[in-house]
Design an enzyme around this catalytic site. Structure first.
Site, PDB file in Angstrom:
ATOM      1  N   GLU A   1       0.884  -1.169   0.000  1.00 24.51           N
ATOM      2  CA  GLU A   1       0.000   0.000   0.000  1.00 24.51           C
ATOM      3  C   GLU A   1       0.913   1.208   0.000  1.00 24.51           C
ATOM      4  O   GLU A   1       1.563   1.504   1.002  1.00 24.51           O
ATOM      5  CB  GLU A   1      -0.910  -0.060   1.231  1.00 24.51           C
ATOM      6  CG  GLU A   1      -2.146   0.790   1.093  1.00 24.51           C
ATOM      7  CD  GLU A   1      -1.922   2.198   1.556  1.00 24.51           C
ATOM      8  OE1 GLU A   1      -1.550   3.032   0.710  1.00 24.51           O
ATOM      9  OE2 GLU A   1      -2.102   2.463   2.747  1.00 24.51           O
TER      10      GLU A   1
ATOM     11  N   CYS B   1      -1.694   8.992   2.678  1.00 18.13           N
ATOM     12  CA  CYS B   1      -1.339   8.422   1.368  1.00 18.13           C
ATOM     13  C   CYS B   1      -2.417   8.711   0.334  1.00 18.13           C
ATOM     14  O   CYS B   1      -2.127   8.884  -0.835  1.00 18.13           O
ATOM     15  CB  CYS B   1      -1.090   6.932   1.487  1.00 18.13           C
ATOM     16  SG  CYS B   1      -2.410   6.054   2.311  1.00 18.13           S
TER      17      CYS B   1
HETATM   18  P1  NDP Z   1       9.161   4.871   4.144  1.00 19.91           P
HETATM   19  O1  NDP Z   1       8.493   4.197   3.024  1.00 19.91           O
HETATM   20  O2  NDP Z   1      10.620   4.975   4.128  1.00 19.91           O
HETATM   21  O3  NDP Z   1       8.754   4.187   5.522  1.00 19.91           O
HETATM   22  C1  NDP Z   1       7.699   3.281   5.727  1.00 19.91           C
HETATM   23  C2  NDP Z   1       8.143   2.154   6.664  1.00 19.91           C
HETATM   24  O4  NDP Z   1       9.118   1.331   6.019  1.00 19.91           O
HETATM   25  C3  NDP Z   1       8.816   2.618   7.928  1.00 19.91           C
HETATM   26  O5  NDP Z   1       8.518   1.719   8.965  1.00 19.91           O
HETATM   27  C4  NDP Z   1      10.276   2.556   7.550  1.00 19.91           C
HETATM   28  O6  NDP Z   1      11.111   2.514   8.675  1.00 19.91           O
HETATM   29  C5  NDP Z   1      10.315   1.273   6.774  1.00 19.91           C
HETATM   30  N1  NDP Z   1      11.415   1.126   5.840  1.00 19.91           N
HETATM   31  C6  NDP Z   1      12.213   2.072   5.280  1.00 19.91           C
HETATM   32  N2  NDP Z   1      13.103   1.507   4.446  1.00 19.91           N
HETATM   33  C7  NDP Z   1      12.854   0.176   4.459  1.00 19.91           C
HETATM   34  C8  NDP Z   1      13.433  -0.949   3.793  1.00 19.91           C
HETATM   35  N3  NDP Z   1      14.421  -0.815   2.922  1.00 19.91           N
HETATM   36  N4  NDP Z   1      12.916  -2.168   4.044  1.00 19.91           N
HETATM   37  C9  NDP Z   1      11.893  -2.339   4.893  1.00 19.91           C
HETATM   38  N5  NDP Z   1      11.331  -1.309   5.552  1.00 19.91           N
HETATM   39  C10 NDP Z   1      11.787  -0.072   5.337  1.00 19.91           C
HETATM   40  O7  NDP Z   1       8.558   6.311   4.289  1.00 19.91           O
HETATM   41  P2  NDP Z   1       9.269   7.541   5.010  1.00 19.91           P
HETATM   42  O8  NDP Z   1       8.903   7.508   6.413  1.00 19.91           O
HETATM   43  O9  NDP Z   1      10.723   7.630   4.722  1.00 19.91           O
HETATM   44  O10 NDP Z   1       8.596   8.747   4.281  1.00 19.91           O
HETATM   45  C11 NDP Z   1       9.120   9.203   3.035  1.00 19.91           C
HETATM   46  C12 NDP Z   1       7.995   9.587   2.119  1.00 19.91           C
HETATM   47  O11 NDP Z   1       7.212   8.431   1.852  1.00 19.91           O
HETATM   48  C13 NDP Z   1       7.013  10.568   2.697  1.00 19.91           C
HETATM   49  O12 NDP Z   1       7.419  11.864   2.539  1.00 19.91           O
HETATM   50  C14 NDP Z   1       5.802  10.246   1.909  1.00 19.91           C
HETATM   51  O13 NDP Z   1       5.852  10.916   0.694  1.00 19.91           O
HETATM   52  C15 NDP Z   1       5.872   8.782   1.692  1.00 19.91           C
HETATM   53  N6  NDP Z   1       5.067   8.000   2.651  1.00 19.91           N
HETATM   54  C16 NDP Z   1       3.936   7.441   2.211  1.00 19.91           C
HETATM   55  C17 NDP Z   1       3.144   6.745   3.080  1.00 19.91           C
HETATM   56  C18 NDP Z   1       1.903   6.121   2.622  1.00 19.91           C
HETATM   57  O14 NDP Z   1       1.107   5.710   3.445  1.00 19.91           O
HETATM   58  N7  NDP Z   1       1.712   5.976   1.348  1.00 19.91           N
HETATM   59  C19 NDP Z   1       3.460   6.619   4.492  1.00 19.91           C
HETATM   60  C20 NDP Z   1       4.711   7.190   4.852  1.00 19.91           C
HETATM   61  C21 NDP Z   1       5.462   7.868   3.943  1.00 19.91           C
HETATM   62  P3  NDP Z   1      11.519   3.876   9.423  1.00 19.91           P
HETATM   63  O15 NDP Z   1      10.511   4.914   9.105  1.00 19.91           O
HETATM   64  O16 NDP Z   1      11.502   3.489  10.839  1.00 19.91           O
HETATM   65  O17 NDP Z   1      12.863   4.237   8.894  1.00 19.91           O
END
Ligand code: NDP
Length: 789
Positions: free
Chosen positions: A264, A298
């Site tokens: 998602e 999102c």
């Molecule tokens: P991420 O996609 O990086 O984070 C989502 C989750 O994945 C967090 O728990 C993160 O850990 C984890 N994660 C990060 N890298 C990996 C990896 N390589 N393998 C497995 N898990 C991983 O989103 P961000 O928090 O960095 O946000 C960046 C941008 O993403 C935002 O500005 C926004 O545009 C978008 N975003 C979109 C969302 C949605 O619901 N569609 C939700 C959040 C962000 P941790 O955060 O602890 O590093």
């Protein structure tokens, strides 16, 4: 003395802070948040601070899980799986029900904790996040009760690795954990490191209500920890919510592992306002679409598409409404916009806003007084932006929308679909006929009509295109956590097929009936096409004799076939009855030529050709019968809302056939795809491609529109790779080798297409039909229609 009216006009809101005393006491007891493994708190791993985004104050510290803790959590989940999955559904239901009750009892505490950890307002955590968390556990307690009867023949997947983002921390946990546990899986969940606290509190609740140890394990940490969870060989399913970029990384990381995956991801969702919309309602809609949750949503309606005639008026109303939004202390019950989750996220938002201005956009922003400390961002929107500009294409993930105008419904749809995403859309018009027409044409997994950002545990939520695949909520969401109980097929023996160009005049062993094409060409766009490379290969029968020649297709031929399929969009629009008729006609025409097909099949495979033709004819009939029976549903979700679940074809599908059963496998794979309205590019059995070329002759006389089915013969994995990498292909089914399956999954990460691969395992083609085949041939669009006079 002032009149009441004057008081009302000048009255300022006084502060109305929610007490955080209970949370402060909890934090005092929780100086370091660790992991929950096998029912116990494990305080291991390096520590970092957990900050309150609204004040910058340190709330507590957080341990980061490394390989040892992830290993322990997966082992605990594995050990708990047999017991948990063997419990009667009713027993699991009681556990989920107990969690729901406990969440409800702590609603205020959890609301305050979430607001302090994330920066979102208490109004939202109290009225939206936490009630929805309870609703999810209740709803899925129901599924646990019913899973055995509602999903006969299905089993839980096993251990689920779940990775969630920071924007709805506890709600995303509930969306992931509740269905997984209801279905009988065990879980290792990693919250976002920015917002770990409510997951920790929920783990405490689970211990308190007696959830068996190891059923739900929580490992804290950042992306590295997430990658360890996703990649762990003891994890059978990965469920991820977050950015498209990380979704893509995970898709590649676990390609070929056999893990089930749901993603998602991000969005840039259109919010379409027609001039006959209720404008006041639409303005409030924008508040809920993009200024809700600081725009960190999102499915935020972040692209406002406004019909030209009302644009000046609508923008003026938005500017007025902006000035009434209160930005500040998330714990103040009067606050509309709280703090952005982190200083880094705020920087990212500011950077994109600056870029939008640099690219010529006009920024309209609330003149809100922002608090002196904390990560606050004044809400606003851009006008004068080009559809291709950065801010119109990139997810800002902050409280800033972009607004553009359109003239006609067609233009609105074109603009709405001018994005790589496809998560959600919102359509505003008092003309329901027009609204539904636009909703049907917008590429989005969820469409709200005259509403936005409405969620319910009973409604499917999830994206199309690069917003990911899989659904959360409702029956579809449960399906993500179940697998069909089926015998594991045996490994497909490797077949060596030579695609060396044949000498021009190779002797051909003509079967008694004659009629085998000397050189079978490609079937593309309803026409016979020469291969781009102009070469053909010899096809040998079971006895080694040359049966004929077949065109050697290459990537250019696949691209031509995809283009032809893309142009045949009308196939998805004809009635299901019409599609059924075409499939029946195909079956009849195959029946007419059954002897000739039986002979060619027998010569090709050495098997019982007559039986295979008979099975293929029956399969066509079965899928024709199903074409108009795979119904959508209307669900009981919120009051005064009709929530429709509509099955939509993917669009262009790629289908890679196995070596065996060259006619029956092809028909089994292609017929459900066509029945549901997809257009197909098919790579037939590379060992026996002449059968497919002959089948194309049948298609040519069966009223199948040009481009609905395209057949490209050639080296299987090379053609599969081109299909996997092609952005126009939305779904790809692959039957071949284990390596080929891994390649297809990895190569499909580009546009995040949905894949279904067999990992080199044979299927029982005699039984290759069923509701799940048809379901895989489409995706669900959830359409929300509020009503009320
Ligand atoms: P991420 O996609 O990086 O984070 C989502 C989750 O994945 C967090 O728990 C993160 O850990 C984890 N994660 C990060 N890298 C990996 C990896 N390589 N393998 C497995 N898990 C991983 O989103 P961000 O928090 O960095 O946000 C960046 C941008 O993403 C935002 O500005 C926004 O545009 C978008 N975003 C979109 C969302 C949605 O619901 N569609 C939700 C959040 C962000 P941790 O955060 O602890 O590093």
């Amino acid at each position: 003395m002032s009149k009441v009216r004057e008081i009302m006009e000048t009255m300022e809101y006084g502060p109305a802070p929610e007490s955080n005393a209970e949370v402060l006491a909890w934090l005092a007891r929780t100086p370091a948040v660790g992991h929950w493994i096998d029912g116990a708190h494990v305080a291991q791993g390096p520590l970092s601070d957990v900050l309150n985004p609204a004040t910058g104050a340190v709330l507590t510290t957080l341990h980061k899980a490394g390989p040892d803790q992830v290993e322990a959590a997966v082992q605990a989940a594995r050990a708990a799986f047999p017991g948990w999955s063997a419990l009667p559904g009713h027993a699991r239901a009681r556990h989920l029900y107990a969690i729901a009750r406990a969440v409800q009892k702590r609603e205020r505490f959890l609301s305050v904790l979430e607001a302090m950890d994330n920066g979102k307002t208490i109004r939202e955590t109290r009225d939206i996040d936490i009630p929805l968390v309870a609703r999810h556990f209740y709803h899925h307690a129901g599924w646990a009760e019913l899973v055995e009867t509602e999903f006969p023949g299905h089993a839980p997947v096993g251990v689920c690795g779940q990775i969630i983002p920071w924007n709805f921390p506890l709600l995303m946990l509930a969306w992931k954990v509740a269905p997984a546990l209801a279905a009988g899986n065990t879980v290792v969940l990693k919250p976002a490191d920015l917002t770990p606290l409510t997951a920790h509190a929920l783990a405490e609740i689970c211990v308190e209500v007696g959830l068996p140890p190891g059923v739900l394990n929580i490992v804290q940490g950042d992306g590295e920890t997430g990658a360890l969870v996703a990649g762990h060989p003891g994890v059978d399913k990965v469920a991820f919510t977050g950015s498209t970029e990380v979704g893509r990384t995970i898709r590649r990381q676990i390609a070929g592992s056999g893990k089930k995956l749901s993603l998602e991801l991000g969005g840039k969702s259109p919010f379409i306002v027609f001039e006959d919309a209720d404008l006041e309602a639409a303005v409030e809609g924008v508040v809920d679409a993009i200024w809700f949750n600081q725009g960190e949503v999102c499915c935020a309606g972040s692209r406002l598409l406004v019909q030209e005639g009302i644009a000046p008026r609508f923008y003026a109303r938005l500017r007025e409404r902006l000035e009434t939004l209160r930005v500040g202390d998330p714990l103040d019950k009067c606050t509309d916009v709280g703090a952005v989750v982190s200083a880094r996220q705020l920087q990212r938002i500011d950077g994109l806003i600056a870029q939008g201005q640099a690219e010529g956009g006009t920024l309209h922003r609330a003149a809100a007084q922002l608090p002196a400390t904390g990560n606050f961002c004044a809400p606003g929107f851009f006008t004068d932006v080009a559809p291709a500009s950065t801010v119109a294409q990139v997810e800002i993930f902050g409280p800033v929308a972009v607004a553009m105008t359109f003239r006609t419904p067609d233009e609105a749809v074109a603009l709405a679909n001018d994005t790589r995403y496809g998560l959600a859309a919102s359509v505003w018009s008092e003309n329901v006929t027009k609204a539904i027409d636009v909703a049907a044409r917008v590429k989005a997994g969820v469409v709200w009509i005259n509403a936005t950002n409405i969620f319910d545990a009973g409604a499917a939520f999830g994206g199309m295109r690069e917003s990911g695949f899989g659904r959360e909520g409702g029956r579809e969401g449960m399906g993500e956590y179940l697998v069909r109980r089926a015998e594991q097929g045996s490994e497909r023996p490797a077949v060596t097929v030579s695609w060396d160009p044949a000498p021009v005049a190779q002797a051909v062993a003509q079967p008694a009936s004659g009629g085998v094409d000397i050189t079978a060409r490609l079937w593309v766009g309803g026409k016979w096409a020469r291969a781009d490379g102009g070469q053909s290969a010899s096809v040998r029968g079971a006895d080694g004799a040359v049966l004929g020649q077949v065109a050697i297709g290459n990537r250019k031929d696949i691209r031509n076939a995809v283009e032809a399929a893309a142009k045949a969009g009308a196939w998805g629009g004809v009635t299901a009855h019409n599609r059924a008729q075409v499939l029946y006609f195909l079956a009849e025409n195959l029946d007419q030529r059954r002897a000739e097909f039986a002979e060619l099949l027998a010569a090709s495979t050495g098997g019982d050709g007559a039986a295979e033709v008979e099975a293929a004819i029956r399969r066509l009939f079965w899928n024709a019968a199903q074409a108009d029976k795979v119904d959508g549903t209307v669900r009981a979700t919120k009051s005064a809302h009709v929530t429709l679940h509509i099955n939509e074809p993917w669009g262009v599908m790629g289908v890679i056939c196995p070596e065996e059963a060259p006619l029956l496998a092809l028909v089994s794979l292609v017929a459900p795809a066509l029945a549901m309205g997809n257009r197909v590019v098919c790579v037939p059995s590379q060992a026996h491609p002449l059968v497919a070329a002959r089948f194309a002759q049948v298609c040519a006389v069966s009223d199948l529109p040009a481009g609905a089915l395209n057949i490209v013969t050639g080296p299987r994995d090379a053609l599969a790779k081109t299909l996997a990498e092609h952005d126009e292909v939305a779904a790809l089914w692959y039957c071949g080798s284990a390596e080929g399956s891994a390649m297809v999954e990895a190569a499909s990460a580009g546009n995040l297409k949905s894949t279904w691969v067999d990992r080199g395992r044979m299927r029982d083609w005699g039984a290759a039909q069923g509701a799940d085949w048809l379901r895989r041939a489409c995706q669900v669009k959830t359409l929300w229609l509020p009503y009320g006079a």
